[in-house]
Design a protein around this motif. Sequence first.
Motif, PDB file in Angstrom:
ATOM      1  N   LEU A 169       0.832  -1.202   0.000  1.00  0.00           N
ATOM      2  CA  LEU A 169       0.000   0.000   0.000  1.00  0.00           C
ATOM      3  C   LEU A 169       0.868   1.255   0.000  1.00  0.00           C
ATOM      4  CD1 LEU A 169      -3.020  -0.245   2.450  1.00  0.00           C
ATOM      5  CD2 LEU A 169      -3.037   0.307   0.029  1.00  0.00           C
ATOM      6  N   LEU A 170       1.921   1.200   0.803  1.00  0.00           N
ATOM      7  CA  LEU A 170       2.820   2.347   0.861  1.00  0.00           C
ATOM      8  C   LEU A 170       3.471   2.577  -0.494  1.00  0.00           C
ATOM      9  CD1 LEU A 170       4.774   2.209   4.232  1.00  0.00           C
ATOM     10  CD2 LEU A 170       2.700   3.426   3.654  1.00  0.00           C
ATOM     11  N   GLN A 171       4.008   1.495  -1.043  1.00  0.00           N
ATOM     12  CA  GLN A 171       4.688   1.644  -2.327  1.00  0.00           C
ATOM     13  C   GLN A 171       3.690   2.087  -3.399  1.00  0.00           C
ATOM     14  OE1 GLN A 171       7.519  -1.414  -3.343  1.00  0.00           O
ATOM     15  NE2 GLN A 171       7.505  -0.833  -5.496  1.00  0.00           N
ATOM     16  N   GLY A 172       2.509   1.527  -3.316  1.00  0.00           N
ATOM     17  CA  GLY A 172       1.480   1.916  -4.274  1.00  0.00           C
ATOM     18  C   GLY A 172       1.125   3.389  -4.135  1.00  0.00           C
ATOM     19  N   TYR A 173       1.080   3.827  -2.894  1.00  0.00           N
ATOM     20  CA  TYR A 173       0.728   5.224  -2.685  1.00  0.00           C
ATOM     21  C   TYR A 173       1.831   6.153  -3.178  1.00  0.00           C
ATOM     22  CZ  TYR A 173      -1.152   9.466  -0.764  1.00  0.00           C
ATOM     23  OH  TYR A 173      -1.650  10.734  -0.665  1.00  0.00           O
ATOM     24  N   ASP A 174       3.091   5.700  -3.036  1.00  0.00           N
ATOM     25  CA  ASP A 174       4.215   6.470  -3.597  1.00  0.00           C
ATOM     26  C   ASP A 174       3.950   6.812  -5.053  1.00  0.00           C
ATOM     27  OD1 ASP A 174       5.869   6.523  -1.429  1.00  0.00           O
ATOM     28  OD2 ASP A 174       6.996   4.724  -2.007  1.00  0.00           O
ATOM     29  N   PHE A 175       3.584   5.805  -5.789  1.00  0.00           N
ATOM     30  CA  PHE A 175       3.345   5.974  -7.217  1.00  0.00           C
ATOM     31  C   PHE A 175       2.242   7.012  -7.431  1.00  0.00           C
ATOM     32  CE2 PHE A 175       2.979   3.236 -11.363  1.00  0.00           C
ATOM     33  CZ  PHE A 175       3.256   4.371 -12.111  1.00  0.00           C
ATOM     34  N   TYR A 176       1.195   6.872  -6.640  1.00  0.00           N
ATOM     35  CA  TYR A 176       0.087   7.813  -6.786  1.00  0.00           C
ATOM     36  C   TYR A 176       0.543   9.233  -6.474  1.00  0.00           C
ATOM     37  CZ  TYR A 176      -4.153  10.398  -5.782  1.00  0.00           C
ATOM     38  OH  TYR A 176      -5.132  11.357  -5.765  1.00  0.00           O
ATOM     39  N   HIS A 177       1.311   9.349  -5.385  1.00  0.00           N
ATOM     40  CA  HIS A 177       1.802  10.666  -4.979  1.00  0.00           C
ATOM     41  C   HIS A 177       2.648  11.302  -6.089  1.00  0.00           C
ATOM     42  CE1 HIS A 177       3.319  13.759  -2.139  1.00  0.00           C
ATOM     43  NE2 HIS A 177       4.413  13.658  -2.868  1.00  0.00           N
ATOM     44  N   LEU A 178       3.545  10.524  -6.650  1.00  0.00           N
ATOM     45  CA  LEU A 178       4.420  11.051  -7.699  1.00  0.00           C
ATOM     46  C   LEU A 178       3.633  11.335  -8.978  1.00  0.00           C
ATOM     47  CD1 LEU A 178       7.504   8.744  -7.087  1.00  0.00           C
ATOM     48  CD2 LEU A 178       7.332  11.196  -6.611  1.00  0.00           C
ATOM     49  N   TYR A 179       2.627  10.537  -9.192  1.00  0.00           N
ATOM     50  CA  TYR A 179       1.748  10.732 -10.344  1.00  0.00           C
ATOM     51  C   TYR A 179       1.081  12.106 -10.258  1.00  0.00           C
ATOM     52  CZ  TYR A 179      -2.392   9.813 -13.311  1.00  0.00           C
ATOM     53  OH  TYR A 179      -3.376   9.865 -14.264  1.00  0.00           O
ATOM     54  N   LYS A 180       0.619  12.407  -9.049  1.00  0.00           N
ATOM     55  CA  LYS A 180      -0.071  13.677  -8.860  1.00  0.00           C
ATOM     56  C   LYS A 180       0.898  14.861  -8.844  1.00  0.00           C
ATOM     57  CE  LYS A 180      -4.037  14.206  -7.907  1.00  0.00           C
ATOM     58  NZ  LYS A 180      -5.144  14.481  -8.883  1.00  0.00           N
ATOM     59  N   ASN A 181       2.042  14.698  -8.170  1.00  0.00           N
ATOM     60  CA  ASN A 181       2.903  15.842  -7.898  1.00  0.00           C
ATOM     61  C   ASN A 181       4.079  16.006  -8.854  1.00  0.00           C
ATOM     62  OD1 ASN A 181       1.786  16.945  -5.245  1.00  0.00           O
ATOM     63  ND2 ASN A 181       1.916  14.735  -4.901  1.00  0.00           N
ATOM     64  N   ILE A 203      -4.073   1.626  -7.729  1.00  0.00           N
ATOM     65  CA  ILE A 203      -4.540   2.741  -6.900  1.00  0.00           C
ATOM     66  C   ILE A 203      -4.807   3.955  -7.774  1.00  0.00           C
ATOM     67  CG2 ILE A 203      -3.869   4.412  -5.122  1.00  0.00           C
ATOM     68  CD1 ILE A 203      -2.405   2.195  -3.688  1.00  0.00           C
ATOM     69  N   ILE A 204      -3.893   4.229  -8.676  1.00  0.00           N
ATOM     70  CA  ILE A 204      -4.062   5.394  -9.545  1.00  0.00           C
ATOM     71  C   ILE A 204      -5.317   5.240 -10.402  1.00  0.00           C
ATOM     72  CG2 ILE A 204      -3.077   6.609 -11.533  1.00  0.00           C
ATOM     73  CD1 ILE A 204      -0.297   5.947 -10.287  1.00  0.00           C
ATOM     74  N   ARG A 205      -5.486   4.052 -10.926  1.00  0.00           N
ATOM     75  CA  ARG A 205      -6.654   3.827 -11.773  1.00  0.00           C
ATOM     76  C   ARG A 205      -7.948   4.060 -10.994  1.00  0.00           C
ATOM     77  NH1 ARG A 205     -10.020   0.021 -13.611  1.00  0.00           N
ATOM     78  NH2 ARG A 205      -9.354  -1.512 -12.072  1.00  0.00           N
ATOM     79  N   ARG A 206      -7.974   3.556  -9.774  1.00  0.00           N
ATOM     80  CA  ARG A 206      -9.222   3.681  -8.999  1.00  0.00           C
ATOM     81  C   ARG A 206      -9.456   5.096  -8.510  1.00  0.00           C
ATOM     82  NH1 ARG A 206      -9.878  -2.123  -6.008  1.00  0.00           N
ATOM     83  NH2 ARG A 206      -9.428  -3.270  -7.904  1.00  0.00           N
ATOM     84  N   LYS A 207      -8.372   5.767  -8.149  1.00  0.00           N
ATOM     85  CA  LYS A 207      -8.564   7.123  -7.642  1.00  0.00           C
ATOM     86  C   LYS A 207      -8.784   8.124  -8.766  1.00  0.00           C
ATOM     87  CE  LYS A 207      -6.216   8.734  -4.033  1.00  0.00           C
ATOM     88  NZ  LYS A 207      -6.562   8.727  -2.606  1.00  0.00           N
ATOM     89  N   GLU A 208      -8.205   7.864  -9.896  1.00  0.00           N
ATOM     90  CA  GLU A 208      -8.219   8.854 -10.972  1.00  0.00           C
ATOM     91  C   GLU A 208      -9.091   8.436 -12.150  1.00  0.00           C
ATOM     92  OE1 GLU A 208      -6.255  11.903 -11.026  1.00  0.00           O
ATOM     93  OE2 GLU A 208      -6.487  11.315  -8.930  1.00  0.00           O
ATOM     94  N   GLY A 209      -9.337   7.159 -12.237  1.00  0.00           N
ATOM     95  CA  GLY A 209      -9.938   6.587 -13.435  1.00  0.00           C
ATOM     96  C   GLY A 209     -11.253   7.210 -13.864  1.00  0.00           C
ATOM     97  N   HIS A 210     -12.014   7.675 -12.852  1.00  0.00           N
ATOM     98  CA  HIS A 210     -13.375   8.089 -13.168  1.00  0.00           C
ATOM     99  C   HIS A 210     -13.432   9.333 -14.028  1.00  0.00           C
ATOM    100  CE1 HIS A 210     -14.330   5.052 -10.329  1.00  0.00           C
ATOM    101  NE2 HIS A 210     -13.590   5.657  -9.425  1.00  0.00           N
ATOM    102  N   ASP A 211     -12.604  10.317 -13.668  1.00  0.00           N
ATOM    103  CA  ASP A 211     -12.758  11.572 -14.378  1.00  0.00           C
ATOM    104  C   ASP A 211     -11.986  11.605 -15.709  1.00  0.00           C
ATOM    105  OD1 ASP A 211     -11.132  11.353 -12.056  1.00  0.00           O
ATOM    106  OD2 ASP A 211     -10.278  13.304 -12.540  1.00  0.00           O
TER     107      ASP A 211
END
Length: 429
Positions: A169-181, A203-211
């Motif tokens: 989860l942590l590593q996955g969140y890293d990716f999301y964080h870097l994706y955003k920032n 994680i990125i797909r689920r958090k971002e996928g919708h829009d």
Amino acid sequence: MNFIEELRWRGMLQDMIPGLEDQLAKEMTVAYIGFDPTAPSLHIGNLAAIMLLKHFQLCGHKPIALVGGATGMIGDPSGKAAEREFLSEDTLRANQIGIQKQLEKFLEFHSGANSAEVVNNYDWFKEFSFLGFLREAGKFLTVNYMMSKDSVKKRLETGISFTEFSYQLLQGYDFYHLYKNKNVRLQMGGSDQWGNITTGTEIIRRKEGHDEDSTERSAFALTTPLVTKADGTKFGKSESGNVWLDADNTSPYAFYQFWLNAADADVPRLIRVFTLYTKEQIEALEKEHAEAPHLRILQKAIAEEVTTRVHGADVCALVIEASTLLFSKDAVELIAGASDALLAQLPIHEVSGELLSECKNLTDLISVGTDNLIFPSKGEARKAIQNNAISINKVKVTDPNAALNFDRIRGKYVLVGNGKQKNYILSFK
RNA sequence: GGGGAUAUACCAGAGCGGCCAAAUGGGGCAGACUGUAAAUCUGCUGGUGAAUGCCUACGGUGGUUCGAAUCCAUCUGUCCCCA
């Protein structure tokens, strides 16, 4: 040549998420690889990943190296059979600094838009509250999904703590964080990291996928095969353990020797992964090598290139000279005439006066007399001498009780050989 | 919570009262052959000692015995089954 093609012919491509090639062709892409700060230096096991970033940058993209200050506090269960001990925060911090410095040697940090960057995931995790994390990251994955990862499945029998289970989860969140920032679109790593990396894309797909247009992927994974040796043993370990990139842990001389001793069967793969030679250059070298294998042209080519990148051209040249010197029959004369710079690269061991005074004979000298550098016990030292393995100043010695009245080169050096490959220079006051 | 099994050297694994510093395999080191390669063959692989030996070691502790890796008690760890 584009990045993917480059990796393909080098045998560095294990797996990737489809669509990545289009993404890379479309625009300058940002990618990252994570490094665990479990030691104060990187070792050659990390080198393949570094080369991945290097090629990525050479192909015009932007590489980011992530130092896992936060994830290092948790412990990655991938490839580990048992739960790991925690490292202290002080150790981790010191390690992070060391690793950061080394990464800076490999990547270009001042090349405009695609300059490399180093980030530390501790920076964004340190402020994260537990509840915040559960709401921000934990909500987007099911336990079912996390349990299906290989790294977790393998541990279900023997047990895995909640802490290590959460690692992905942590590593996955890293990716999301870097994706955003940082606009990161790709995470790369060794093939053992596939599970962790795809957690991130998920994680990125689920958090971002919708829009966004949900059929088009925007986060990608790419892995490189683990480097293996033809005889099945683990790559990257020498007799004395890991081969480090840091000169304090593995001397440049030992580093060069490591590559020089690579087996013929491994060399074609190693040269593709660890050097930047082009396809044509490598094929030419291989042809040369096949014609005169005893010259070990490929080994020398790898050793020289990698040592130069890690330790610099000047040091590399000296180390090559040191290697030819030590293995020459005329080593004694050559040492007598060696320059100071060259002497500095030789494996010289200072024999302390106190220890020397306790040595009765050769056996004592090459065990306790040298702080157990050459042999860990007198018994082993004696057996080695009896087995005809030991030479002094290039002359075999077979008497374990030989007196210590050898000729000293330059008045203080004695050359000790153990077997064919290992040479030590003892220095007396 | 109840029942059972297991713990041996770097790893795997035999030994089940003296012949045990402990079989065998792997790994490691060295020798020969070579190319500072691979393969093959040979030797070594707890410490100390030239050596008979001595010391330390079969999860921890305590016991039985002339003698324990081996038997007993107890503790700890691990695994399996039942609840």
